[in-house]
Enzyme design. Structure first.
Site, mmCIF file in Angstrom:
data_model
loop_
_atom_site.group_PDB
_atom_site.id
_atom_site.type_symbol
_atom_site.label_atom_id
_atom_site.label_comp_id
_atom_site.label_asym_id
_atom_site.label_seq_id
_atom_site.Cartn_x
_atom_site.Cartn_y
_atom_site.Cartn_z
ATOM 1 N N CYS A 16 62.224 51.737 38.630
ATOM 2 C CA CYS A 16 62.215 53.039 37.958
ATOM 3 C C CYS A 16 61.363 52.957 36.693
ATOM 4 O O CYS A 16 60.841 51.899 36.342
ATOM 5 C CB CYS A 16 63.632 53.491 37.606
ATOM 6 N N CYS A 84 37.854 12.031 49.377
ATOM 7 C CA CYS A 84 39.125 11.412 48.994
ATOM 8 C C CYS A 84 39.989 12.421 48.255
ATOM 9 O O CYS A 84 39.561 13.537 47.968
ATOM 10 C CB CYS A 84 38.894 10.186 48.106
ATOM 11 N N CYS A 87 38.627 14.032 45.095
ATOM 12 C CA CYS A 87 37.750 15.205 45.291
ATOM 13 C C CYS A 87 38.586 16.484 45.292
ATOM 14 O O CYS A 87 38.250 17.476 44.642
ATOM 15 C CB CYS A 87 36.991 15.109 46.610
ATOM 16 N N ASP A 499 23.449 71.306 28.065
ATOM 17 C CA ASP A 499 22.074 70.887 27.821
ATOM 18 C C ASP A 499 21.183 71.599 28.849
ATOM 19 O O ASP A 499 21.628 71.871 29.964
ATOM 20 C CB ASP A 499 21.975 69.369 27.977
ATOM 21 N N ASP A 697 22.870 65.106 30.414
ATOM 22 C CA ASP A 697 22.477 64.065 31.372
ATOM 23 C C ASP A 697 21.616 62.954 30.768
ATOM 24 O O ASP A 697 21.361 61.952 31.421
ATOM 25 C CB ASP A 697 21.710 64.694 32.538
ATOM 26 N N ASP A 701 21.699 63.006 24.816
ATOM 27 C CA ASP A 701 22.940 63.788 24.828
ATOM 28 C C ASP A 701 24.159 62.934 24.496
ATOM 29 O O ASP A 701 25.244 63.464 24.251
ATOM 30 C CB ASP A 701 23.165 64.425 26.212
#
Length: 804
Positions: A16, A84, A87, A499, A697, A701
């Site tokens: 909840c 081994c 590694c 714009d 854009d 702007d």
């Protein structure tokens, strides 16, 4: 100076809103954590922290100490090159040190590695590269991974099995209960069903095996000095169960059947499990938008490595790989075409149904569809950097963030459970001492009913499910809200600043008019051939417009650009001058007065007109203009109909601005504004009390987008603008502005409906239960129904139709 980092963790085990609130408080107490948000509906947490002070492992340990589990993606690798056990140890240590890896186990005998990791922080290629540097190789085992969606499916399956088992065991108990109702007394009741020990045998596995999750949750909550829904359920059902057990023991050797409440606890748990099952399924559905977006991604890619063509999972494509894209296939990653040409269906990103022609040097976007030609694409953005991955990230962040209205609900739910326990105890005392003195059974019933009806699940789900559904549906229509707070605030906007270039208009000039006494095709051939060598955007627009008419252009024999005036060129032995009035005057070329009048009329409509002379004789006028988008007028009309004030802002001259504004129905313009001045204009309107949305854009702007109450970036624009904005309108259609505002209004209305019903259930239900008009099993049904109804109401947002 350290930089702030962000991590998202998937959490399992919350029941909840109080759980989410507790985890959030716990995370915020960790030194180095600047902020933490936990979303109960999405089962995720977002943590902002200082990596020089703390790390993800500390967060996981904290969440686990609170009694919850962090879910990670899991994958398995075959490990090549180990000789081994040392590694294996070396590889395991390296993997565990990688940021984003929570646990790695390497088995030398099986030559395999199992890794738990966060795919947002680290990718499979990153892991492979790290191990390659050690001199080993990782090969991903196919179909070994498990993700958050897999966990959800397992949870649904587990809850379904629990519910079915609970129904089977509770049915005889329910049978015995309903047969006692006067209006159902005609129902035959087997004698065995009334045996106290038979009821005990049925109720016990429901209480302690099937209902174990409620005891576990309650223990974790109380251990951390908190309370949640599990506390209410565990207290209520335990009271009914142990009181019935007491009466059963007391009845040994006596006559008749005692009045037991085993069915109360059993039916209650069964109904709560049903509510949980519905809730888990509904919460899964509210993430449909993310699933749809992820479904757009290509699964595999054909790449060339070491001169060999191979098919690999798209997650393993590396930046710089050459990817083959055959006709009909999805482009797997973002990149640039190095060979071939084709038409690509980009509707998933732009909404445009017409395929876009692409050739060598053009950029392509992952998940777009190659329609006809064979392409070789050099990968430039892979994994989490692709455009689609960024969109998915924005949607996930919006769904995971908290709107201010939700924080209020969280605070209320955080103190709600202790208050409810107090009210339940008070109702028990009043019934036992005043209303029905000495009647322990009656007082107990009221105590249980109050505990169960008041569960705050619906309150916790009210806001996040609506935010998830609203932002997800918006994303399907190319409207990306960066956060829940922006989805909430957008409906308050009363003024839109647009714009001009690239927003109201297409942003690229086009050849619009030709006025001449010559043969038009002959003149355009000379003009296009002359302008072909110019790099000026207006010259390029003229050349493209002439080529679109099918006119073949020649190479100019000579070419000279005259800054601020125009050009001079020689084509097929003829001398051309193309440019301004000043150029004509300088070259002493006589231009008839009516031609100047034509030029003025072009300029009044927002066009740029250029005079043309051939061999020092005036030959005509060509005009170009940044044309208005097809949908701009309709979209602005919609905004006006919604009662919004629309203003256009531009750096262009007043005459051009007003001409464009007139075309689309904008009454107010602010012209000749320098880039840095746009943010000032936004502030001026804000100081007058307006709630302002800025739509743009370009890089210029960005300051205004950041200053506005809501910044909306056109998705076809620059990355800088989109970064500064609160909302990205991917499709570049201004109808998306109206759609974003409408979606915000509908989402807020939906949240308010959810909160109203969540509070109404508790406000009405608690007094009814306290005065004895609500049986505990009915309280359980009502509580389950309240959570499910809130989620289903939120999901209505996924059916909303938008214009864009």
């Amino acid at each position: 100076m350290s930089t702030q980092k962000e991590v998202n963790l998937q959490i399992q085990g919350m029941t909840c809103a109080a759980c989410a609130n507790r985890i959030e408080k716990g995370l915020k107490k960790i030194e180095g954590v600047d902020d933490a948000n936990v979303n109960f509906a999405l089962e995720k947490s977002k943590v902002l922290y200082d990596p020089s002070v703390t790390d993800v492992k500390n967060f996981e340990e904290k969440i686990q100490s609170l009694g919850y589990k962090v879910v990670r993606d899991k994958t398995e690798f075959n490990v090549i090159g180990m000789t081994c056990a040392a590694c294996a140890n070396r590889i395991e240590k390296k993997l565990n040190r990688l940021e984003g890896v929570s646990q790695a186990n390497v088995n030398f005998a099986l030559e395999s590695a199992a890794v738990e990791y966060d795919p947002k922080e680290i990718s499979i290629p990153d892991m492979k590269e790290a191990i390659n540097k050690l001199g080993y190789q990782l090969k991903k085992k196919s179909d070994q991974g498990s993700s958050a969606s897999d966990i959800r499916q397992k949870e649904i399956k587990k809850q379904t099995i629990k519910f079915i088992a609970s129904v089977i065991l509770a049915l005889p108990l329910l049978w015995s209960m309903v047969s006692h109702f006067e209006f159902l007394s005609f129902i035959w009741l087997p004698k065995l069903f009334m045996n106290p020990w038979f009821q005990f045998a049925l109720a016990t596995p429901i209480q302690f095996i099937i209902g174990r999750q409620f005891y576990a949750g309650a223990y974790k909550a109380l251990r951390n000095k908190s309370a949640n829904m599990d506390v209410l359920v565990a207290m209520g059902t335990s009271a009914a169960y142990f009181y019935s057990l007491y009466l059963s023991i007391k009845s040994i050797g006596g006559h008749g059947h005692p009045v037991l409440y085993f069915e109360t606890s059993a039916v209650l748990i069964t109904l709560i499990l049903l509510g949980k099952l519905f809730e888990v399924k509904a919460k899964g559905r509210s993430s449909e938008a993310i699933k749809k977006l992820m479904g757009l991604q290509a699964k595999n890619a054909t790449v060339v490595r070491d001169g060999r063509e191979m098919v690999i999972p798209v997650a393993e494509v590396l930046e710089g790989d050459i990817v083959y894209v055959k006709p009909g296939e999805k482009v797997p990653v973002d990149g640039v075409i190095v060979e071939g040409q084709s038409a690509l269906d980009e509707s998933m990103l732009t909404g445009e149904s017409i395929p876009v022609d692409k050739t060598i040097g053009d950029n392509v976007i992952g998940a777009t569809i190659n329609k006809n030609g064979f392409l070789k694409v050099k990968a430039t953005k892979v994994g989490k950097d692709t455009a689609l991955s960024q969109i998915i990230k924005v949607v996930e962040e919006a769904q995971g963030s908290k709107a201010p209205i939700q924080r209020l609900a969280d605070r209320i739910s955080g103190v709600f459970v202790p208050i409810v326990v107090g009210l339940a105890l008070l109702s028990f005392v009043i019934w036992y001492t005043l209303v029905a003195p000495g009647d322990f059974a009656a007082a107990l019933e009221k105590f249980i009913a109050v505990l169960v009806i008041a569960c705050p699940c619906a309150l916790g789900l009210a806001t996040p499910t609506s935010i998830m559904a609203g932002s997800g549906r918006s994303a399907e229509f190319g409207i990306l809200f960066k956060g829940g707070e922006h989805l909430e605030q957008t409906h308050l906007i009363d003024t839109i600043i647009l714009d001009k270039t690239g927003t109201v208009t297409n942003g690229t000039p086009k050849l619009t008019d030709v006025s001449t006494n010559w043969n038009e095709a002959d003149l355009l051939k000379l003009v296009g051939s002359a302008e072909k060598q110019s790099e000026h955007p207006l010259a390029q627009a003229i050349v493209e417009g002439i080529q679109d008419l099918g006119i073949e252009l020649k190479n100019a024999e000579s070419f000279e650009a005259i800054p601020g005036h125009g050009i001079q060129a020689k084509v097929e032995g003829r001398l051309l001058h193309i440019g301004t009035r000043r150029l004509m005057k300088k070259e002493k070329i006589d231009v008839p007065k009516d031609c100047f009048d034509d030029m003025v009329s072009f300029e009044k409509t927002g066009k740029t007109a250029m005079l043309v002379a051939v061999d020092h004789q005036f030959a005509g006028i060509v005009a170009v203009a940044d044309t208005v988008k097809d949908t701009s007028k309709e979209a602005i009309s919609r905004l006006h109909d919604m009662g919004l004030e629309v203003v256009m802002i531009t750096g262009d001259n007043k005459q051009t601005a007003e001409a464009i504004a007139k075309q689309v129905g904008i009454k107010h313009t602010i012209a000749e504004v320098l880039p840095e001045g746009k943010a000032e204009e936004v502030k001026k309107l804000q100081n007058k009390g307006y709630k302002v949305a800025m739509v743009g854009d370009g890089i210029n702007d960005a300051p205004a987008l950041a200053t506005a109450d809501i910044g909306m970036a056109i998705g076809t624009g620059t990355d800088v603008a989109m970064e500064a904005a609160d909302i990205t309108l991917i499709r570049g259609d201004l109808n998306s502005i109206a759609d974003a505002i409408m979606m915000s209004k509908k989402t807020i209305r939906n949240i308010k409906q959810n909160l109203f019903w969540a509070f109404a259930y508790n406000s009405v239900g608690v007094p009814i239960a306290a005065i004895g008009l609500l049986a505990p099993w009915l309280a359980g049904a009502a509580m389950a129904f309240s959570s499910v109804s809130v989620v289903l109401n939120a999901l209505r947002l996924q059916r909303i139709k938008l214009k864009a």
